[in-house]
Design an enzyme around this catalytic site. Structure first.
Site, mmCIF file in Angstrom:
data_model
loop_
_atom_site.group_PDB
_atom_site.id
_atom_site.type_symbol
_atom_site.label_atom_id
_atom_site.label_comp_id
_atom_site.label_asym_id
_atom_site.label_seq_id
_atom_site.Cartn_x
_atom_site.Cartn_y
_atom_site.Cartn_z
ATOM 1 N N LEU A 199 36.776 42.172 49.183
ATOM 2 C CA LEU A 199 37.164 42.396 47.787
ATOM 3 C C LEU A 199 36.408 43.597 47.223
ATOM 4 O O LEU A 199 35.175 43.635 47.260
ATOM 5 C CB LEU A 199 36.868 41.156 46.939
ATOM 6 C CG LEU A 199 37.499 39.845 47.416
ATOM 7 C CD1 LEU A 199 37.325 38.764 46.350
ATOM 8 C CD2 LEU A 199 38.976 40.018 47.759
ATOM 9 N N ARG A 233 28.960 48.531 34.905
ATOM 10 C CA ARG A 233 27.520 48.661 34.635
ATOM 11 C C ARG A 233 26.834 49.723 35.491
ATOM 12 O O ARG A 233 25.682 50.052 35.279
ATOM 13 C CB ARG A 233 26.831 47.301 34.820
ATOM 14 C CG ARG A 233 27.013 46.412 33.598
ATOM 15 C CD ARG A 233 26.357 45.077 33.796
ATOM 16 N NE ARG A 233 27.111 44.213 34.692
ATOM 17 C CZ ARG A 233 26.600 43.168 35.327
ATOM 18 N NH1 ARG A 233 25.331 42.862 35.183
ATOM 19 N NH2 ARG A 233 27.354 42.434 36.116
HETATM 20 C C1 UD1 Z 1 31.987 35.244 42.118
HETATM 21 C C2 UD1 Z 1 32.281 33.779 42.396
HETATM 22 C C3 UD1 Z 1 31.017 32.968 42.144
HETATM 23 C C4 UD1 Z 1 29.877 33.486 42.998
HETATM 24 C C5 UD1 Z 1 29.680 34.963 42.738
HETATM 25 C C6 UD1 Z 1 28.685 35.529 43.732
HETATM 26 C C7 UD1 Z 1 34.615 33.434 41.822
HETATM 27 C C8 UD1 Z 1 35.548 32.894 40.804
HETATM 28 N N1 UD1 Z 1 33.324 33.329 41.524
HETATM 29 O O1 UD1 Z 1 31.736 35.344 40.735
HETATM 30 O O2 UD1 Z 1 31.235 31.615 42.431
HETATM 31 O O3 UD1 Z 1 28.690 32.788 42.695
HETATM 32 O O4 UD1 Z 1 30.912 35.685 42.918
HETATM 33 O O5 UD1 Z 1 28.388 36.849 43.408
HETATM 34 O O6 UD1 Z 1 35.039 33.905 42.857
HETATM 35 N N2 UD1 Z 1 37.048 41.320 42.553
HETATM 36 C C9 UD1 Z 1 38.273 41.855 42.850
HETATM 37 N N3 UD1 Z 1 39.343 41.553 42.062
HETATM 38 C C10 UD1 Z 1 39.248 40.724 41.020
HETATM 39 C C11 UD1 Z 1 37.985 40.170 40.709
HETATM 40 C C12 UD1 Z 1 36.910 40.473 41.490
HETATM 41 O O7 UD1 Z 1 38.400 42.620 43.790
HETATM 42 O O8 UD1 Z 1 40.276 40.506 40.352
HETATM 43 C C13 UD1 Z 1 35.882 41.651 43.376
HETATM 44 C C14 UD1 Z 1 34.827 42.374 42.601
HETATM 45 O O9 UD1 Z 1 35.011 43.784 42.721
HETATM 46 C C15 UD1 Z 1 33.559 41.920 43.285
HETATM 47 C C16 UD1 Z 1 33.887 40.533 43.779
HETATM 48 O O10 UD1 Z 1 35.296 40.450 43.795
HETATM 49 O O11 UD1 Z 1 33.253 42.702 44.407
HETATM 50 C C17 UD1 Z 1 33.291 39.437 42.925
HETATM 51 O O12 UD1 Z 1 33.814 39.546 41.633
HETATM 52 P P1 UD1 Z 1 32.961 39.180 40.358
HETATM 53 O O13 UD1 Z 1 33.814 39.346 39.161
HETATM 54 O O14 UD1 Z 1 31.676 39.881 40.405
HETATM 55 O O15 UD1 Z 1 32.732 37.607 40.603
HETATM 56 P P2 UD1 Z 1 31.672 36.722 39.899
HETATM 57 O O16 UD1 Z 1 32.117 36.401 38.533
HETATM 58 O O17 UD1 Z 1 30.338 37.300 40.064
#
Ligand code: UD1
Ligand code: CA
Length: 457
Positions: free
Chosen positions: A8, A15
């Site tokens: 992903l 940030r």
């Molecule tokens: C996610 C997890 C959480 C975990 C945490 C660890 C979910 C719902 N939650 O939360 O349980 O503890 O990671 O760091 O999965 N991304 C996409 N497309 C999207 C959303 C996100 O590609 O639509 C990618 C982001 O670029 C990132 C990763 O997925 O690399 C994680 O996304 P982020 O929004 O940071 O998830 P968290 O809310 O931190």
């Protein structure tokens, strides 16, 4: 079982305060996403899919030329939504390992453990860790039998659930036969109105499957990058890991906090490295090599017993045994030196061979040159290899002595045992064993008076 890896990388990373998408910011000289891809590759997967979104073209470009599939997630509606976008790209039946492009330090061994666990499950295996500070992470919910039953995001958690320290790394293994059924059940009825990938856990449990977790003991592997400060911390961690591995391999480091290995550094016995050296790409240091302070070595091989003195830069070259290089030497691509060569201060060498025992000691440019053995190149010598349109070769045969401040205008051959008088511009091949020079004879004008200002004027 064939494995598809989904990384992903669609998020914006606002940030970071940068125009570049977060996942291509460099960690140890490579985009952080590249670290994840490189580790993934070692699992020998059937395919690697990168989900891109924000500034997708920049990500594609930074990762070009590798066997990767890109899937675009135009709107970032959550981690589950991101994986759903891969539906048509994923090879049917493959198990899926989901990784994050902004969690670059994850170790191969840890992923292997998760894959091993996943292979034994019917639906899902996840990677959790006991967070020192779980704030912000999804929490692992277990029943009274310690079976995993759900992951609850911080924003959806009750006060009681927030006290749980076992946290979700985000890294997940989903079985190929269950993947479609599980993803089709995701919805966005939660605090963030996102499709949470983490909800596959509760859906798997509802469907009667057992979900297990592999606990990662080293939280630092799971560090995510959200801002420049975290990126620098991870860079620091990376540096420490490399320094420790080098010292374990017997390398003497003057200061393990002041060495940067941005690639692969292979070392022989009794190698010594002084402070502030940077190694990029693949660098090989033979036995007894000494690299003194502030050197930058990129994609090169340094022969046994060679000393690299301070402030030297070497790029895509092969340095022979027992050479003495620097200080302040710059060795550019496609240079090769043979045994006991010496390249001194303010000397630039490009695409040349320096023969056994030859010395190029001061203030010199050697380009497109083939130099034999035991040559001595005087200070300030320049090979004029470029005519404005084409590059030409200079051949300097064995036992040549070149006087200081000589220009060798290529193409030109300086034959064996030639001596060239200082200050010469050599445009024609020189005959063997003779003295050749091209400077005007020294004259003295008797009675000449130096101009001076008229005192009356
Ligand atoms: C996610 C997890 C959480 C975990 C945490 C660890 C979910 C719902 N939650 O939360 O349980 O503890 O990671 O760091 O999965 N991304 C996409 N497309 C999207 C959303 C996100 O590609 O639509 C990618 C982001 O670029 C990132 C990763 O997925 O690399 C994680 O996304 P982020 O929004 O940071 O998830 P968290 O809310 O931190
Ligand atoms: Ca995150």
């Amino acid at each position: 079982m064939s494995l598809s890896i989904v990384i992903l990388a669609a998020g914006k990373g606002s940030r970071m305060k940068s125009r570049r998408p977060k996942v291509i910011h460099s960690l140890a000289g490579r985009p952080m996403l590249q670290h994840v891809v490189d580790t993934s590759r070692k699992l020998d997967p059937d395919q690697i899919i990168v989900v891109v979104g924000h500034e997708a073209d920049q990500v594609r470009q930074a990762m070009s030329g590798q066997p990767l599939s890109f899937v675009e997630q135009a709107e970032q509606l959550g981690t589950g939504h991101a994986v759903m976008q891969c539906n048509t790209t994923l090879r049917p039946g493959n198990d899926i390992l989901v990784l994050y492009g902004d969690v670059p330090m994850i170790r191969l061994e840890t992923l292997r453990r998760l894959v091993q666990q996943g292979l034994q499950e019917n639906a899902v295996a996840l990677l959790s860790f006991l967070a020192k500070n779980p704030t912000g992470y999804g929490r692992i919910i277990r029943d009274h039998n310690q079976q995993v039953i759900a992951i609850v995001e911080e924003k959806d958690a009750t006060d009681e659930q927030r006290k749980i320290t076992e946290s979700n790394s985000g890294i997940l293994y989903i079985k190929g036969n269950e993947y479609r059924a599980l993803l089709s059940k995701l919805d966005s009825s939660n605090a963030q109105a996102e499709y949470y990938l983490t909800d596959v856990v509760k859906h798997a449990v509802h469907a009667g499957h057992k979900v297990s977790s592999v606990v990662c003991e080293d939280e630092s592997e799971l560090l995510g990058v959200n801002n420049q400060n975290q990126l620098a911390q991870i860079e620091n961690l990376y540096r420490q890991q490399h320094a420790t591995a080098l010292m374990e391999a017997g390398v003497k480091l003057s200061d393990p906090a002041r060495i940067d290995v941005r690639g692969e550094l292979i070392t022989g016995m009794d190698v010594e490295i002084d402070v502030n050296c940077i190694f990029e790409g693949r660098v090989e240091l033979g036995d007894d090599v000494v690299v003194q302070s502030n050197c930058v070595l990129k994609d090169c091989v340094i022969g046994a017993g060679t000393i690299i003195q301070p402030m030297t830069v070497i790029d895509q070259s092969e340095i022979g045994r027992k050479n003495d290089i620097g200080p302040f030497a710059r060795i550019r691509p496609e240079t090769r030196t043979l045994e006991k060569a010496k390249i001194g201060n303010f000397v630039e060498v490009k695409k040349s061979q320096i023969g056994t025992g030859s010395k190029v000691n001061h203030l010199t440019y050697i380009g497109d040159t083939e130099m034999g053995a035991r040559v001595n190149v005087g200070a300030g010598t320049i090979t004029c290899n470029y005519d404005g349109a084409y590059k030409h070769k200079t051949i300097i045969e064995d036992d040549v002595f070149i006087g200081s401040d000589t220009q060798l205008v290529a193409p030109v051959r300086v034959s064996e045992s030639t001596t060239i008088g200082a200050g010469s511009t050599i445009t024609k091949d020189t005959p063997e064993g003779q003295l050749t020079f091209s400077r005007a004879k020294q004259v003295t004008i008797s009675g000449w008076i130096r101009p001076s200002k008229n005192k009356q004027g």
